[in-house]
Design an enzyme around this catalytic site. Structure first.
Site, PDB file in Angstrom:
ATOM      1  N   CYS A  64       0.828  -1.207   0.000  1.00 18.01           N
ATOM      2  CA  CYS A  64       0.000   0.000   0.000  1.00 18.01           C
ATOM      3  C   CYS A  64       0.862   1.257   0.000  1.00 18.01           C
ATOM      4  O   CYS A  64       0.653   2.168  -0.798  1.00 18.01           O
ATOM      5  CB  CYS A  64      -0.924  -0.020   1.211  1.00 18.01           C
ATOM      6  SG  CYS A  64      -2.024   1.387   1.238  1.00 18.01           S
ATOM      7  N   CYS A  74      -1.665   1.707  -2.961  1.00 20.57           N
ATOM      8  CA  CYS A  74      -2.613   2.811  -2.748  1.00 20.57           C
ATOM      9  C   CYS A  74      -1.982   4.196  -2.758  1.00 20.57           C
ATOM     10  O   CYS A  74      -2.481   5.102  -3.435  1.00 20.57           O
ATOM     11  CB  CYS A  74      -3.321   2.672  -1.406  1.00 20.57           C
ATOM     12  SG  CYS A  74      -3.306   1.067  -0.630  1.00 20.57           S
ATOM     13  N   LYS A  86      -0.074   5.289  -6.003  1.00 19.23           N
ATOM     14  CA  LYS A  86      -1.130   5.297  -7.034  1.00 19.23           C
ATOM     15  C   LYS A  86      -1.972   6.562  -6.938  1.00 19.23           C
ATOM     16  O   LYS A  86      -2.189   7.279  -7.900  1.00 19.23           O
ATOM     17  CB  LYS A  86      -1.981   4.030  -6.856  1.00 19.23           C
ATOM     18  CG  LYS A  86      -3.072   3.793  -7.836  1.00 19.23           C
ATOM     19  CD  LYS A  86      -4.439   4.244  -7.403  1.00 19.23           C
ATOM     20  CE  LYS A  86      -4.968   3.823  -6.095  1.00 19.23           C
ATOM     21  NZ  LYS A  86      -5.688   2.581  -6.019  1.00 19.23           N
ATOM     22  N   GLY A 119      -8.538  -5.939 -16.797  1.00 21.26           N
ATOM     23  CA  GLY A 119      -9.712  -5.075 -16.696  1.00 21.26           C
ATOM     24  C   GLY A 119     -10.115  -4.805 -15.260  1.00 21.26           C
ATOM     25  O   GLY A 119     -11.184  -4.257 -15.000  1.00 21.26           O
ATOM     26  N   TYR A 166      -9.464  -3.210 -11.207  1.00 24.43           N
ATOM     27  CA  TYR A 166      -9.344  -1.815 -10.807  1.00 24.43           C
ATOM     28  C   TYR A 166      -7.934  -1.245 -10.990  1.00 24.43           C
ATOM     29  O   TYR A 166      -7.768  -0.085 -11.334  1.00 24.43           O
ATOM     30  CB  TYR A 166      -9.892  -1.584  -9.395  1.00 24.43           C
ATOM     31  CG  TYR A 166      -8.958  -1.916  -8.246  1.00 24.43           C
ATOM     32  CD1 TYR A 166      -8.184  -0.931  -7.654  1.00 24.43           C
ATOM     33  CD2 TYR A 166      -8.857  -3.204  -7.727  1.00 24.43           C
ATOM     34  CE1 TYR A 166      -7.332  -1.212  -6.586  1.00 24.43           C
ATOM     35  CE2 TYR A 166      -8.027  -3.503  -6.675  1.00 24.43           C
ATOM     36  CZ  TYR A 166      -7.262  -2.513  -6.101  1.00 24.43           C
ATOM     37  OH  TYR A 166      -6.419  -2.793  -5.057  1.00 24.43           O
ATOM     38  N   GLU A 183      -7.208   1.974 -13.247  1.00 20.82           N
ATOM     39  CA  GLU A 183      -6.628   3.179 -12.639  1.00 20.82           C
ATOM     40  C   GLU A 183      -5.374   3.630 -13.391  1.00 20.82           C
ATOM     41  O   GLU A 183      -5.213   4.817 -13.701  1.00 20.82           O
ATOM     42  CB  GLU A 183      -6.303   2.913 -11.164  1.00 20.82           C
ATOM     43  CG  GLU A 183      -7.563   2.799 -10.318  1.00 20.82           C
ATOM     44  CD  GLU A 183      -7.299   2.369  -8.872  1.00 20.82           C
ATOM     45  OE1 GLU A 183      -8.209   2.537  -8.044  1.00 20.82           O
ATOM     46  OE2 GLU A 183      -6.217   1.850  -8.560  1.00 20.82           O
ATOM     47  N   HIS A 212     -26.983  21.536  -0.701  1.00 19.19           N
ATOM     48  CA  HIS A 212     -27.034  22.106  -2.037  1.00 19.19           C
ATOM     49  C   HIS A 212     -26.035  23.250  -2.191  1.00 19.19           C
ATOM     50  O   HIS A 212     -25.867  24.021  -1.257  1.00 19.19           O
ATOM     51  CB  HIS A 212     -28.456  22.637  -2.272  1.00 19.19           C
ATOM     52  CG  HIS A 212     -28.664  23.145  -3.651  1.00 19.19           C
ATOM     53  ND1 HIS A 212     -28.773  22.314  -4.740  1.00 19.19           N
ATOM     54  CD2 HIS A 212     -28.765  24.421  -4.117  1.00 19.19           C
ATOM     55  CE1 HIS A 212     -28.950  23.054  -5.820  1.00 19.19           C
ATOM     56  NE2 HIS A 212     -28.942  24.333  -5.470  1.00 19.19           N
ATOM     57  N   GLU A 236     -26.172  15.361  -3.152  1.00 13.41           N
ATOM     58  CA  GLU A 236     -27.557  15.600  -2.731  1.00 13.41           C
ATOM     59  C   GLU A 236     -28.539  14.705  -3.484  1.00 13.41           C
ATOM     60  O   GLU A 236     -29.622  14.397  -3.005  1.00 13.41           O
ATOM     61  CB  GLU A 236     -27.953  17.076  -2.876  1.00 13.41           C
ATOM     62  CG  GLU A 236     -28.034  17.587  -4.286  1.00 13.41           C
ATOM     63  CD  GLU A 236     -28.373  19.089  -4.347  1.00 13.41           C
ATOM     64  OE1 GLU A 236     -29.403  19.496  -3.787  1.00 13.41           O
ATOM     65  OE2 GLU A 236     -27.591  19.848  -4.951  1.00 13.41           O
TER      66      GLU A 236
HETATM   67  C1  LIG Z   1      -1.350  -0.905  -7.547  1.00 13.60           C
HETATM   68  C2  LIG Z   1      -2.145  -1.188  -6.302  1.00 13.60           C
HETATM   69  C3  LIG Z   1      -3.054  -0.266  -5.862  1.00 13.60           C
HETATM   70  C4  LIG Z   1      -3.799  -0.504  -4.712  1.00 13.60           C
HETATM   71  N1  LIG Z   1      -4.688   0.441  -4.312  1.00 13.60           N
HETATM   72  C5  LIG Z   1      -5.402   0.244  -3.182  1.00 13.60           C
HETATM   73  C6  LIG Z   1      -6.301   1.225  -2.719  1.00 13.60           C
HETATM   74  O1  LIG Z   1      -6.472   2.280  -3.338  1.00 13.60           O
HETATM   75  N2  LIG Z   1      -6.961   1.002  -1.561  1.00 13.60           N
HETATM   76  C7  LIG Z   1      -6.790  -0.149  -0.843  1.00 13.60           C
HETATM   77  O2  LIG Z   1      -7.403  -0.303   0.225  1.00 13.60           O
HETATM   78  N3  LIG Z   1      -5.956  -1.113  -1.271  1.00 13.60           N
HETATM   79  C8  LIG Z   1      -5.255  -0.940  -2.422  1.00 13.60           C
HETATM   80  N4  LIG Z   1      -4.390  -1.903  -2.840  1.00 13.60           N
HETATM   81  C9  LIG Z   1      -4.315  -3.170  -2.086  1.00 13.60           C
HETATM   82  C10 LIG Z   1      -3.448  -3.007  -0.849  1.00 13.60           C
HETATM   83  O3  LIG Z   1      -2.174  -2.560  -1.218  1.00 13.60           O
HETATM   84  C11 LIG Z   1      -3.375  -4.332  -0.119  1.00 13.60           C
HETATM   85  O4  LIG Z   1      -4.677  -4.783   0.164  1.00 13.60           O
HETATM   86  C12 LIG Z   1      -2.615  -4.236   1.203  1.00 13.60           C
HETATM   87  O5  LIG Z   1      -1.326  -3.728   1.002  1.00 13.60           O
HETATM   88  C13 LIG Z   1      -2.565  -5.599   1.863  1.00 13.60           C
HETATM   89  O6  LIG Z   1      -1.783  -5.562   3.020  1.00 13.60           O
HETATM   90  P1  LIG Z   1      -1.006  -6.860   3.518  1.00 13.60           P
HETATM   91  O7  LIG Z   1      -0.470  -6.531   4.859  1.00 13.60           O
HETATM   92  O8  LIG Z   1      -1.863  -8.033   3.357  1.00 13.60           O
HETATM   93  O9  LIG Z   1       0.176  -7.068   2.487  1.00 13.60           O
HETATM   94  P2  LIG Z   1       1.261  -6.083   1.885  1.00 13.60           P
HETATM   95  O10 LIG Z   1       0.970  -4.678   2.177  1.00 13.60           O
HETATM   96  O11 LIG Z   1       1.408  -6.496   0.480  1.00 13.60           O
HETATM   97  O12 LIG Z   1       2.577  -6.441   2.688  1.00 13.60           O
HETATM   98  C14 LIG Z   1       3.209  -7.667   2.561  1.00 13.60           C
HETATM   99  C15 LIG Z   1       4.697  -7.455   2.820  1.00 13.60           C
HETATM  100  O13 LIG Z   1       5.310  -8.716   3.003  1.00 13.60           O
HETATM  101  C16 LIG Z   1       6.589  -8.690   2.405  1.00 13.60           C
HETATM  102  N5  LIG Z   1       6.948 -10.086   2.192  1.00 13.60           N
HETATM  103  C17 LIG Z   1       6.342 -10.981   1.379  1.00 13.60           C
HETATM  104  N6  LIG Z   1       6.906 -12.199   1.519  1.00 13.60           N
HETATM  105  C18 LIG Z   1       7.878 -12.063   2.458  1.00 13.60           C
HETATM  106  C19 LIG Z   1       8.799 -12.975   3.048  1.00 13.60           C
HETATM  107  N7  LIG Z   1       8.804 -14.263   2.752  1.00 13.60           N
HETATM  108  N8  LIG Z   1       9.673 -12.492   3.961  1.00 13.60           N
HETATM  109  C20 LIG Z   1       9.691 -11.176   4.315  1.00 13.60           C
HETATM  110  N9  LIG Z   1       8.824 -10.276   3.781  1.00 13.60           N
HETATM  111  C21 LIG Z   1       7.932 -10.712   2.871  1.00 13.60           C
HETATM  112  C22 LIG Z   1       6.372  -7.887   1.142  1.00 13.60           C
HETATM  113  O14 LIG Z   1       7.583  -7.349   0.671  1.00 13.60           O
HETATM  114  C23 LIG Z   1       5.419  -6.804   1.655  1.00 13.60           C
HETATM  115  O15 LIG Z   1       6.111  -5.672   2.113  1.00 13.60           O
HETATM  116  C24 LIG Z   1      -3.614  -1.701  -3.987  1.00 13.60           C
HETATM  117  C25 LIG Z   1      -2.689  -2.646  -4.426  1.00 13.60           C
HETATM  118  C26 LIG Z   1      -1.962  -2.394  -5.580  1.00 13.60           C
HETATM  119  C27 LIG Z   1      -0.974  -3.414  -6.055  1.00 13.60           C
END
Ligand SMILES: Cc1cc2nc3c(=O)[nH]c(=O)nc-3n(C[C@H](O)[C@H](O)[C@H](O)COP(=O)(O)OP(=O)(O)OC[C@H]3O[C@@H](n4cnc5c(N)ncnc54)[C@H](O)[C@@H]3O)c2cc1C
Length: 458
Positions: A43, A48, A51, A179, A181, A185, A439, A444
């Site tokens: 994120c 997020c 982006k 296709g 989000y 975007e 308004h 609204e």
């Molecule tokens: C382009 C894009 C736009 C997005 N826009 C939005 C948005 O507008 N709003 C929204 O709510 N969500 C958005 N999301 C989704 C959002 O980013 C995720 O839902 C969120 O980050 C999930 O959090 P998480 O903790 O599950 O995983 P992540 O935030 O992905 O964190 C996982 C972490 O684990 C690390 N990792 C993985 N495997 C290992 C390992 N074996 N050892 C050590 N570290 C490891 C990775 O490097 C990463 O830093 C977007 C995602 C993308 C790709």
């Protein structure tokens, strides 16, 4: 009694992992978190946050155009500098990442910069130095990763959503494959920043799963912004030519682009993590199977966030991580409610949505009423921009309860966050009607839609 190096080992310092680590440490747990890339996760670093910064950048293009209708003359044609945007973004995400790191350290969490893999139910191995850490509990919070399937010839020439943020050069011609989000975007962002954008999708429209009126409405708006769509086709191969990347489609037609963004989906990040070794059950797509409390079938191993493929959004991962720490280390009994989660597509205009789409509501409820409005936003009158706002309220006719609200228009994401409160509280259509309008606003319309557009009986 067996002693462990730590009480909690968190794999992944993203939205869910960081929150869980910090809250667990606040309860007095000895916590270690491993991150293989950058603190903050998808994120903050490549999702997020960057982006939305790029979405803001792209919208100036419309503002410059619209200004003329309001009496402004720009002294010269505005010029966009991609490098400056990338650098400014980098500064901001580094600032945020540092804040996350400081907050973890302040809470007493030990951070290790390394990939971590699971050896067994209580052991994690750090790849950076080969050390093994024993943990009473392991939390898998490894998120998701771009899906690089299907493996067509030339796939190696494509970029994924991670790479597009930091392209060394701005692509004048961009092909976006997908296709969902994220594809939508990026297509909108790059079209406004000046690229010729084509979006290629296997389906017959964008944004599967969203309300159909939102999907079609946004597709039309994106076409006005210059995005070209190719539906019902796939890329068969990609060849590098002196003129750029030549993409051959299933129809045999070819097109040439400077960059091809493969954005056809994301997969849970579980490959090579050692979960099978520890006996953790996975879903067919590789996601970690968990119960309501984010417990896997192995009692010491939990998982939160995108890796569990429940609702793949940052606030959901944070809520799941927080609840995990509260329940396991704070003795609480918190159930995360995954219903009626508001979300947005940060296209221009945006889609903001909460609750059921018309299609889902009609499949689940006996009698469904639809209230729908489509109108030209006030700003478009003077700017002359060809644009429509679409709003939809889906109501269970028997109880009058609002099942879903969908908005296509500027700041629809902001509207959806607040609509989420009303829908979560079980608002009825009569409550919307009893609310006085504000308004002049676009929102609204949501409290002034009196005439039903359609009723559907099952
Ligand atoms: C382009 C894009 C736009 C997005 N826009 C939005 C948005 O507008 N709003 C929204 O709510 N969500 C958005 N999301 C989704 C959002 O980013 C995720 O839902 C969120 O980050 C999930 O959090 P998480 O903790 O599950 O995983 P992540 O935030 O992905 O964190 C996982 C972490 O684990 C690390 N990792 C993985 N495997 C290992 C390992 N074996 N050892 C050590 N570290 C490891 C990775 O490097 C990463 O830093 C977007 C995602 C993308 C790709």
């Amino acid at each position: 009694m067996k002693t462990f190096d730590v009480d909690l080992f968190v794999i992944g310092a993203g939205s869910g992992g960081v929150r869980a680590a910090r809250i667990a440490a606040n309860y007095g747990a000895r916590v270690m978190v491993a991150e293989e890339f950058r603190i903050g996760g998808t994120c903050v670093i490549r999702g997020c946050v960057p982006k939305k910064l790029y979405v803001y950048a792209s919208r100036f293009a419309d503002e410059f155009q619209d200004a003329a209708g309001f009496g402004w003359t720009l002294p010269q044609k505005p010029v966009f500098d991609w490098r400056k945007l990338v650098d400014a973004k980098e500064k901001e995400i580094s600032r945020l990442s540092a804040i996350y790191q400081t907050n973890l350290e302040k809470a007493g969490v030990k951070i290790v910069q390394s990939r971590a893999e699971i050896e067994d139910a209580h052991t994690v191995r750090l790849l950076a130095d080969g050390k093994r850490i024993s943990a009473k509990h392991i939390l898998v919070a490894t998120g998701g990763a771009p899906q690089l399937e299907p493996a067509i010839p030339g796939l190696e020439y494509t970029i994924d959503s991670n790479a597009i943020f930091d392209l060394p050069e701005f692509p004048d011609r961009l092909l976006v494959i997908g296709g969902g989000y994220i594809a939508v975007e990026f297509a909108g962002v790059f079209a406004r920043l000046g690229a010729q954008v084509t979006l290629l999708a296997r389906a017959d429209n964008i944004l599967r799963g969203f309300d159909n009126d939102m999907r079609s409405g946004l597709r039309d708006e994106m076409q006005h912004a210059g995005v070209k769509f190719i539906f019902g086709q796939t890329a068969q191969r990609i060849d590098k030519t002196p003129d750029g990347l030549k993409v051959t489609l299933s129809s045999g037609e070819t097109l040439v682009a400077d960059q091809v963004l493969a954005a056809a989906g994301r997969v849970p990040h579980t490959n090579g993590l050692g979960l099978e070794k520890a006996g953790v059950d996975l879903k067919p797509n590789g996601a970690v199977k968990v119960d309501w409390a984010s417990r896997t079938n192995v009692p010491s191993i939990y998982a939160v966030g995108d890796v569990t493929d429940r609702i793949n959004l940052t606030p959901v991962a944070i809520r799941e991580g927080h609840a995990f720490a509260d329940n396991v280390f704070g003795g609480k009994d918190i159930h995360v409610d995954h219903s009626n989660v508001a979300s947005a597509v940060f296209s221009t205009p945006e889609i903001g949505t909460v609750g059921l789409s018309e299609e889902d509501a009609r499949a689940q409820f006996d009698v469904v009423d639809i209230y729908k409005a489509s109108f030209r936003p006030m700003k478009a009158t003077l700017s002359g921009r060809q644009e429509r706002v679409v709003m939809k309220i889906i109501v269970d006719a028997k109880s009058d309860r609002v099942l879903g609200v969908h908005v296509l228009g500027h700041e629809a994401g902001e509207m959806a966050q607040l609509l989420g409160i009303a829908v979560k509280m079980g608002a009825r259509k009569a409550d919307f009607d009893a609310t006085m309008a504000l308004h002049p606003s676009a929102a609204e319309e949501l409290v002034t839609m009196r005439t039903r557009s359609a009723r559907y009986e099952r």
